[in-house]
Design a protein around this motif. Structure first.
Motif, mmCIF file in Angstrom:
data_model
loop_
_atom_site.group_PDB
_atom_site.id
_atom_site.type_symbol
_atom_site.label_atom_id
_atom_site.label_comp_id
_atom_site.label_asym_id
_atom_site.label_seq_id
_atom_site.Cartn_x
_atom_site.Cartn_y
_atom_site.Cartn_z
ATOM 1 N N HIS A 1 0.597 6.005 -5.004
ATOM 2 C CA HIS A 1 1.627 5.316 -5.148
ATOM 3 C C HIS A 1 2.396 7.140 -4.318
ATOM 4 N N VAL B 1 -9.603 -0.742 -8.585
ATOM 5 C CA VAL B 1 -9.004 -0.728 -8.234
ATOM 6 C C VAL B 1 -7.856 0.245 -8.146
ATOM 7 N N SER C 1 1.106 -2.655 -0.182
ATOM 8 C CA SER C 1 1.516 -3.539 -1.703
ATOM 9 C C SER C 1 2.797 -3.750 -1.348
ATOM 10 N N THR C 2 3.760 -2.150 -1.130
ATOM 11 C CA THR C 2 5.353 -2.582 -0.845
ATOM 12 C C THR C 2 5.521 -3.735 0.882
ATOM 13 N N ILE D 1 2.968 2.339 -1.830
ATOM 14 C CA ILE D 1 2.120 1.828 -2.519
ATOM 15 C C ILE D 1 0.988 1.607 -1.114
ATOM 16 N N SER E 1 -9.562 -2.336 -3.805
ATOM 17 C CA SER E 1 -10.243 -2.952 -4.799
ATOM 18 C C SER E 1 -11.186 -3.205 -4.362
ATOM 19 N N SER F 1 -8.451 -5.430 -14.561
ATOM 20 C CA SER F 1 -7.779 -4.858 -12.973
ATOM 21 C C SER F 1 -7.405 -6.947 -12.545
ATOM 22 N N ARG G 1 -2.255 -0.382 -2.008
ATOM 23 C CA ARG G 1 -3.713 -0.869 -2.988
ATOM 24 C C ARG G 1 -5.811 -1.034 -2.202
ATOM 25 N N GLU H 1 -4.602 2.681 -6.390
ATOM 26 C CA GLU H 1 -3.090 2.345 -6.274
ATOM 27 C C GLU H 1 -2.341 3.536 -6.103
ATOM 28 N N ALA I 1 -8.204 -2.949 1.242
ATOM 29 C CA ALA I 1 -6.794 -1.956 0.966
ATOM 30 C C ALA I 1 -5.836 -2.497 1.676
ATOM 31 N N GLY J 1 -1.767 -7.608 1.225
ATOM 32 C CA GLY J 1 -1.196 -7.019 -0.378
ATOM 33 C C GLY J 1 -1.294 -7.218 -1.688
ATOM 34 N N LYS J 2 -1.548 -8.677 -1.810
ATOM 35 C CA LYS J 2 -1.758 -8.990 -2.603
ATOM 36 C C LYS J 2 -2.442 -10.110 -2.806
#
Length: 456
Positions: A87, A83, A11-12, A21, A25, A77, A23, A85, A8, A455-456
C-alpha cells in the motif's frame, strides 16, 4: 491451464488517488516482499499484520516510497496462495515504479480476473461466487449489491447444491439396479426416483422463474423517452433526475442527439434516454436525431410516450404510434397543470396511461412507481433474502437440465429402460454442475474471467 507461477497487478483504479495497492499472489510473494520492502520494525512481515516501511529499488538502493505491507500466508488468503499487498501513495508514477520492481523481482503481470480465477481453482469459492465478485464491483443500487453479496456468500450455490444432491441420489438408485439387476428394483424405489426428480425439477423451475427479476436487478433497464417536439420530454428527464441535465426551451427541436443518464428508482437502476422530438422536418441534423430516436425503440426495455395534453392529438403523435407497435409502452400525458384538450385514439385504451406535470412534478412519483412495477415487485426489492439467477449462462444451463428432467419424468411414467434414464440424469447433473463450476472447461473459464478487471 493453471500455472503455479507468481502474479502481480495494481488493484486500485487507474489514475491518481490517496492510496495505490499492488497485489502479488504465488510462491514468490514473500520473497518479493523481502526483496523490495524494508520494514521499520524488526523481524520482517508477519502474516495478516500490516507493517510500516519503505519500498526500495533493490539494485540502486533508491527509496521509491514509504508504504504499508501485509503478507497473507496460504491458505488464509483470497487466492489460498501466499498473497502480498503493498500500500503506497496513489500517484500514477509511484504505483508504476512499485509494480515494475515487483515484476523485476520475479512476478508476471496478472491477466484480467486471474486472482479470482485462482481463488476458484484453489477451491476457495465456486463459479457462482466468483461471478458475484464482479457483480459486487459493478452494482449500481443497494438491491443489486445485496443480491450479489448473497450470491457471493453462497446462498445461490446452496440452492444449486440441493438440486444436485437430489439428482445424485436418484442416479445412485438407478445405477444400483443397473449393476445389480438380480436384487430387483421395487415399486417403492421407482416412486423414490420419481419423487427425487420431481423435487429437483421444482427447485430448478423456481430458480429459472426468478431469472428475469434477478437479471433486471443486476443489469438495470433502459427507458426511452419519446414524443413530438415541445411535449415536455427534456423537462421530464430533468424532473426524474432532479437536475437540469437537458436544455429546455420553447423552440421545437432543441434536443438533437440522445441524452443518457442513469437513476436509482428505489433499488432499480434505470438508464433514461431523452430523444429528439419526432416530426417531419427538412433540417438534416434534426432528422438524424429523429432517426436515432426511432432506432432506439426496439432496444429499449420500456418506452415513455410523452404527449402534450395542452395540444390536440396530431399526425406527429401518430408517427410515434406507428413506430411503437409491439413495444412495452407507458403513455404519459404531460402538462396537467394547464387545461387538457387532447383526445386520445383507441390505441391508448390498452396502455397504462398517466397524467403528469413535468413542470410542477405532479404525478412524477407515481410514474416512477409505475416504471419500477413494470419490471420488478416491491416484495422482491424489499426482500433481504431474495436469491435468484442473474446471468443468462445460469438460466440457459438450468433450462437444459430441466429439459433432461422432463424427459426422465415422462420416461418413468412409461416404464422406460433405466439405462436411458441414467444418460438423461448424467446430462442434468453435468448442466447443474457447470453453474457452480463442478463441471467446467478452460474455454468457459476464459470467457467468464476475461470480463474482470485486472487486479481482481
Amino acid at each position: 491451464m493453471y500455472i503455479r507461477d507468481t502474479i502481480a497487478a495494481v488493484s486500485t483504479p487507474p489514475g491518481s488517488g490517496g492510496i495505490g495497492i499492488i497485489r502479488v499472489s504465488g510462491e514468490m510473494a514473500s520473497g518479493i516482499g523481502a526483496t523490495i520492502f524494508k520494514p521499520v520494525c524488526n523481524g520482517g512481515l508477519e502474516s495478516h499484520r500490516f507493517c510500516y516501511g519503505t519500498i526500495v529499488d533493490d539494485l540502486s538502493g533508491v527509496t521509491i516510497d514509504e508504504a504499508m505491507a501485509v503478507i497473507m500466508r496460504s491458505p488464509h488468503s483470497y487466492t489460498r496462495e501466499d498473497v502480498l499487498e503493498l500500500h503506497c501513495h496513489g500517484g500514477m508514477l509511484v504505483v508504476e515504479q512499485v509494480l515494475s520492481l515487483v515484476l523485476r523481482a520475479g512476478a508476471r503481470l496478472a491477466d484480467p480476473g486471474e486472482f479470482t480465477r485462482r481463488a476458484f481453482l484453489n477451491g476457495r469459492i465456486d463459479l457462482i461466487q466468483a461471478e458475484a465478485v464482479m457483480d459486487i464491483i459493478g452494482a449500481q443500487t443497494d438491491a443489486a449489491l445485496q443480491m450479489a453479496q448473497r450470491q457471493r456468500s453462497g446462498a445461490l450455490s446452496l440452492r444449486i447444491s440441493e438440486t444436485r444432491d437430489l439428482l445424485l441420489h436418484a442416479l445412485a438408485l438407478i445405477e444400483a439396479y443397473i449393476d445389480f439387476p438380480e436384487d430387483d428394483l421395487g415399486t417403492t424405489d421407482f416412486s423414490t426416483i420419481s419423487s427425487l426428480v420431481c423435487q429437483a425439477s421444482s427447485l430448478l423451475n423456481q430458480l429459472i422463474a426468478g431469472f428475469d427479476e434477478g437479471r433486471i436487478l443486476r443489469e438495470g433497464i433502459s427507458v426511452l423517452i419519446i414524443g413530438k417536439p415541445n411535449a415536455g420530454k427534456s423537462r421530464l428527464l430533468n424532473r426524474l433526475l432532479n437536475e437540469n441535465r437537458a436544455i429546455v426551451t420553447h423552440i421545437p427541436g432543441t434536443t438533437r442527439d440522445i441524452i443518457e443518464e442513469t437513476i436509482n428508482l428505489g433499488g432499480l437502476a434505470v438508464r433514461l434516454l431523452d430523444t429528439a422530438g419526432i416530426r417531419h422536418t427538412m433540417d438534416i441534423i434534426e432528422q438524424e436525431g429523429i432517426n436515432r430516436a426511432l432506432e432506439k425503440i426496439p432496444q429499449a426495455d420500456l418506452v415513455l410516450f410523452v404527449l402534450d395534453g395542452s395540444r390536440p392529438f396530431d399526425r406527429e403523435d401518430q408517427l410515434i404510434i406507428d413506430a411503437l407497435q409491439g413495444r412495452s409502452v407507458i403513455a404519459v400525458v404531460n402538462k396537467s397543470d394547464i387545461p387538457c384538450v387532447i383526445d386520445l385514439p383507441d390505441f391508448f385504451s390498452t396502455l397504462p396511461l398517466l397524467h403528469i406535470s413535468a413542470e410542477t412534478g405532479e404525478g412524477v412519483e407515481f410514474l416512477k412507481d409505475s416504471i419500477r412495477s413494470c419490471f420488478i415487485s416491491t416484495h422482491t426489492l424489499d426482500n433481504r433474502e431474495f436469491v435468484a439467477l442473474s446471468r443468462a449462462r445460469h438460466r440457459d444451463v438450468l433450462r437444459s437440465a430441466e429439459s433432461s428432467l422432463q424427459r426422465i419424468i415422462g420416461a418413468l411414467a412409461s416404464a422406460c429402460c433405466l439405462e436411458l434414464l441414467s444418460i438423461d440424469l448424467r446430462d442434468a447433473l453435468a448442466a447443474v454442475g457447470s453453474v457452480t463450476g463442478q463441471v467446467t472447461n478452460d474455454e468457459l473459464l476464459d470467457h467468464i474471467f476475461s470480463s474482470f478487471c485486472i487486479g481482481k
